[in-house]
Scaffold this motif. Structure first.
Motif, PDB file in Angstrom:
ATOM      1  N   THR A  83       0.833  -1.208   0.000  1.00 18.99           N
ATOM      2  CA  THR A  83       0.000   0.000   0.000  1.00 18.99           C
ATOM      3  C   THR A  83       0.867   1.257   0.000  1.00 18.99           C
ATOM      4  OG1 THR A  83      -1.819  -1.131   1.114  1.00 18.99           O
ATOM      5  CG2 THR A  83      -1.768   1.280   1.285  1.00 18.99           C
ATOM      6  N   GLN A  84       1.884   1.285   0.849  1.00 20.95           N
ATOM      7  CA  GLN A  84       2.771   2.454   0.907  1.00 20.95           C
ATOM      8  C   GLN A  84       3.486   2.671  -0.423  1.00 20.95           C
ATOM      9  OE1 GLN A  84       5.302   1.622   4.281  1.00 20.95           O
ATOM     10  NE2 GLN A  84       3.937   2.701   5.682  1.00 20.95           N
ATOM     11  N   GLN A 108       0.975   3.926  -3.079  1.00 22.98           N
ATOM     12  CA  GLN A 108       0.636   5.331  -2.840  1.00 22.98           C
ATOM     13  C   GLN A 108       1.755   6.252  -3.322  1.00 22.98           C
ATOM     14  OE1 GLN A 108      -0.258   5.248   1.372  1.00 22.98           O
ATOM     15  NE2 GLN A 108      -2.448   4.910   1.005  1.00 22.98           N
ATOM     16  N   GLU A 134       1.685   6.255  -7.081  1.00 20.79           N
ATOM     17  CA  GLU A 134       0.527   7.027  -7.546  1.00 20.79           C
ATOM     18  C   GLU A 134       0.833   8.523  -7.505  1.00 20.79           C
ATOM     19  OE1 GLU A 134      -3.949   5.398  -6.851  1.00 20.79           O
ATOM     20  OE2 GLU A 134      -2.755   5.675  -5.047  1.00 20.79           O
ATOM     21  N   ALA A 135       1.422   8.956  -6.412  1.00 17.00           N
ATOM     22  CA  ALA A 135       1.740  10.385  -6.245  1.00 17.00           C
ATOM     23  C   ALA A 135       2.719  10.868  -7.315  1.00 17.00           C
ATOM     24  CB  ALA A 135       2.307  10.635  -4.856  1.00 17.00           C
ATOM     25  N   GLU A 151      -1.831   3.829 -11.384  1.00 13.41           N
ATOM     26  CA  GLU A 151      -3.181   4.225 -10.988  1.00 13.41           C
ATOM     27  C   GLU A 151      -3.906   2.964 -10.534  1.00 13.41           C
ATOM     28  OE1 GLU A 151      -5.183   5.772 -14.425  1.00 13.41           O
ATOM     29  OE2 GLU A 151      -4.602   4.062 -15.664  1.00 13.41           O
ATOM     30  N   ARG A 152      -4.937   3.168  -9.720  1.00 13.58           N
ATOM     31  CA  ARG A 152      -5.776   2.047  -9.289  1.00 13.58           C
ATOM     32  C   ARG A 152      -6.977   1.999 -10.224  1.00 13.58           C
ATOM     33  NH1 ARG A 152      -4.692   1.809  -2.911  1.00 13.58           N
ATOM     34  NH2 ARG A 152      -3.074   3.379  -2.923  1.00 13.58           N
TER      35      ARG A 152
END
Length: 179
Positions: free
Chosen positions: A91-92, A95, A98-99, A104-105
């Motif tokens: 998850t980290q 993220q 993504e930033a 992308e999800r």
């Protein structure tokens, strides 16, 4: 005359044999150079990736997605298994990627319950350039080895790794990290 790393390792072995003749210290001749090589490789790779604003853990996720082939996506659970990290670590990493616009999800149709992590078109293009830089950096570290030496080293390392991962548990390692 300068001493070589091999000389230094030899002196370490000699000193331990003198101080602890009751203990077999021959593994130092293999483990110490590998440990030092690991440090050199890690530092070198970190510098190459830092030039792109990335860390090794980011490359691990991005390269895992890239190797899956189009459409370059996996679920978070699949990423965790492939990268051999916890769901929280995944998850980290996702993220952070993504930033930076690398991933992308994407919800799977029609029920939208399954979420995939997918390389963005921009992320794919950027990753391909970064990957080429990483491989060039890795290649520079191997430049001193002849092709036959590289082949022999690769075969030995694969055999050793295979034996450790398939064989009896390494002391202090649980079954989760070996899967």
């Amino acid at each position: 005359m300068e001493s070589t790393a091999g000389d230094q390792v030899g002196r370490i072995i000699e000193a331990w044999r003198r101080e602890r003749p009751d203990v077999d210290v021959s593994s130092i001749g293999i483990v110490t150079p590998i440990w030092r090589l690991g440090s050199i490789i890690t530092d070198h790779r970190a510098r190459v990736l830092a030039a792109h604003g990335l860390e090794q853990s980011h490359l691990d996720v991005l390269a895992t997605l890239r190797r899956t082939g189009a459409p370059y996506r996996l679920t978070a659970g699949e990423l965790s298994r492939h990268c051999r990290v916890t769901a929280g670590a995944t998850t980290q990493r996702v993220q952070a990627m993504e930033a930076l616009g690398f991933v992308e999800r994407v919800r799977e149709e029609p029920d939208r319950r399954t979420v995939h992590v997918q390389l963005t078109p921009e992320g794919l293009a950027r990753l391909d350039g970064i990957f080429a830089d990483v491989m060039a950096g890795d290649e520079s570290l191997l430049a001193g080895l002849a092709p036959r030496q590289r082949t022999a080293l690769e075969e030995l390392l694969r055999a050793w790794l295979d034996g450790l991962e398939r064989g009896p548990a390494v002391p202090g390692q649980d079954d989760v990290t070996r899967s």
